[in-house]
Each structure stands twice: as structure tokens, then as C-alpha cells.
Design a protein around this motif. Structure first.
Motif, PDB file in Angstrom:
ATOM      1  N   THR A   1       0.832  -1.192   0.000  1.00 16.53           N
ATOM      2  CA  THR A   1       0.000   0.000   0.000  1.00 16.53           C
ATOM      3  C   THR A   1       0.868   1.243   0.000  1.00 16.53           C
ATOM      4  O   THR A   1       1.724   1.405   0.863  1.00 16.53           O
ATOM      5  N   LEU A   2       0.658   2.086  -0.990  1.00 21.07           N
ATOM      6  CA  LEU A   2       1.329   3.376  -1.109  1.00 21.07           C
ATOM      7  C   LEU A   2       0.226   4.392  -1.379  1.00 21.07           C
ATOM      8  O   LEU A   2      -0.191   4.556  -2.521  1.00 21.07           O
ATOM      9  N   PHE A   3      -0.257   5.021  -0.317  1.00 21.61           N
ATOM     10  CA  PHE A   3      -1.422   5.887  -0.423  1.00 21.61           C
ATOM     11  C   PHE A   3      -1.367   6.742  -1.674  1.00 21.61           C
ATOM     12  O   PHE A   3      -0.351   7.381  -1.931  1.00 21.61           O
ATOM     13  N   PRO A   4      -2.440   6.774  -2.450  1.00 19.58           N
ATOM     14  CA  PRO A   4      -3.751   6.143  -2.308  1.00 19.58           C
ATOM     15  C   PRO A   4      -3.875   4.821  -3.078  1.00 19.58           C
ATOM     16  O   PRO A   4      -4.974   4.365  -3.349  1.00 19.58           O
ATOM     17  N   PHE A   5      -2.745   4.220  -3.407  1.00 19.74           N
ATOM     18  CA  PHE A   5      -2.757   3.011  -4.231  1.00 19.74           C
ATOM     19  C   PHE A   5      -2.532   1.749  -3.403  1.00 19.74           C
ATOM     20  O   PHE A   5      -1.726   1.746  -2.481  1.00 19.74           O
ATOM     21  N   VAL A   6      -3.226   0.696  -3.791  1.00 18.60           N
ATOM     22  CA  VAL A   6      -2.975  -0.636  -3.263  1.00 18.60           C
ATOM     23  C   VAL A   6      -2.514  -1.469  -4.457  1.00 18.60           C
ATOM     24  O   VAL A   6      -3.265  -1.665  -5.408  1.00 18.60           O
ATOM     25  N   LEU A   7      -1.258  -1.871  -4.395  1.00 17.24           N
ATOM     26  CA  LEU A   7      -0.689  -2.684  -5.466  1.00 17.24           C
ATOM     27  C   LEU A   7      -0.824  -4.146  -5.088  1.00 17.24           C
ATOM     28  O   LEU A   7      -0.441  -4.542  -3.983  1.00 17.24           O
ATOM     29  N   LEU A   8      -1.383  -4.936  -5.985  1.00 18.69           N
ATOM     30  CA  LEU A   8      -1.591  -6.357  -5.742  1.00 18.69           C
ATOM     31  C   LEU A   8      -0.785  -7.168  -6.737  1.00 18.69           C
ATOM     32  O   LEU A   8      -0.586  -6.755  -7.881  1.00 18.69           O
ATOM     33  N   LYS A   9      -0.336  -8.322  -6.296  1.00 13.86           N
ATOM     34  CA  LYS A   9       0.534  -9.150  -7.131  1.00 13.86           C
ATOM     35  C   LYS A   9      -0.219  -9.841  -8.266  1.00 13.86           C
ATOM     36  O   LYS A   9       0.269  -9.921  -9.386  1.00 13.86           O
ATOM     37  N   TYR A  10      -1.407 -10.358  -7.972  1.00 14.54           N
ATOM     38  CA  TYR A  10      -2.155 -11.158  -8.954  1.00 14.54           C
ATOM     39  C   TYR A  10      -3.569 -10.614  -9.147  1.00 14.54           C
ATOM     40  O   TYR A  10      -4.176 -10.083  -8.216  1.00 14.54           O
ATOM     41  N   ARG A  11      -4.107 -10.794 -10.316  1.00 15.82           N
ATOM     42  CA  ARG A  11      -5.470 -10.349 -10.621  1.00 15.82           C
ATOM     43  C   ARG A  11      -6.488 -10.958  -9.662  1.00 15.82           C
ATOM     44  O   ARG A  11      -7.420 -10.296  -9.225  1.00 15.82           O
ATOM     45  N   GLU A  12      -6.292 -12.242  -9.305  1.00 14.81           N
ATOM     46  CA  GLU A  12      -7.251 -12.892  -8.391  1.00 14.81           C
ATOM     47  C   GLU A  12      -7.239 -12.262  -7.002  1.00 14.81           C
ATOM     48  O   GLU A  12      -8.190 -12.416  -6.236  1.00 14.81           O
TER      49      GLU A  12
END
Length: 113
Positions: free
Chosen positions: A18-29
Motif C-alpha cells: 500500500t502506497l497511499f492512495p494506491f494498493v498494489l496487488l501481485k495477482y489479478r485474483e
């Protein structure tokens, strides 16, 4: 909050950052993983409370302190107060609605895990 799938930006062994305001996720699921999303939302709240930059400074300093304390990168990470709060409450989708300000302070207490 903006959810972004960014497989190559997430360090090995982690599913989200999490890097405000973004939440970075590894996989689409991971976009459907409500526990992971809630964990990251808790970090968003923590970042806002500390006005973002101080959050990252505190996070890094506490990680370094915990690294000396536990002599293990994984234990150091798991015992950062921000992570302890997020892991303890990630399964409670109502947590953020009831959470008091600066609640992570309660998780700073030093102890061995």
C-alpha cells in the motif's frame, strides 16, 4: 483507494503493498481477496493518520529496530506495529468502521513472538 495489479512491483513473498492512495496487488485474483484488501485498507488508514511520509519513516525505523531485536527479517516484519494491527484485524470487515484513531499504538508493545 485505487487497486492496481502490479506483479513485478511486489517483493517476493508478499501479495500486496500500500502506497497511499494506491494498493498494489501481485495477482489479478487478489482483487477478490477480501481479507487481503481489508489488510491493505488498514494500512491506508494508518498512512493517512500519520500524514503518509511519517508512516514510511516510522515503518522503516521500526523494521530496523525489530530486525536487531529478533535477528530475523520475517519476524521483524511481522512485529512492526502497523503489520501487527493489520494482521490481527484483517478478517474483520467492520474493523475500520469501529477503529479509533492511532490504534496501531497499542501494537507497539515489545514482546517476543
Amino acid at each position: 483507494m485505487f487497486l492496481i495489479v502490479a506483479k513485478y512491483l511486489i517483493p517476493k513473498g508478499y501479495r500486496g503493498v500500500t502506497l497511499f492512495p494506491f494498493v498494489l496487488l501481485k495477482y489479478r485474483e487478489d482483487l477478490k481477496d477480501i481479507i487481503l484488501i481489508n489488510h491493505e485498507k488498514i494500512h491506508l488508514r494508518q498512512q493517512v493518520e500519520l500524514l503518509i511520509v511519517p508512516f514510511f519513516i516510522w515503518y522503516l525505523l521500526e523494521y530496523i529496530f525489530r530486525l536487531f531485536q529478533y535477528k530475523s527479517a520475517n519476524l521483524a516484519y511481522r512485529n512492526i506495529s502497523f503489520e501487527r494491527e493489520a494482521y490481527a484485524n484483517e478478517k474483520n470487515n467492520k474493523y475500520l468502521a469501529r477503529r479509533s484513531f492511532f490504534r496501531f499504538i497499542e501494537y507497539v508493545v515489545l514482546h517476543k513472538k
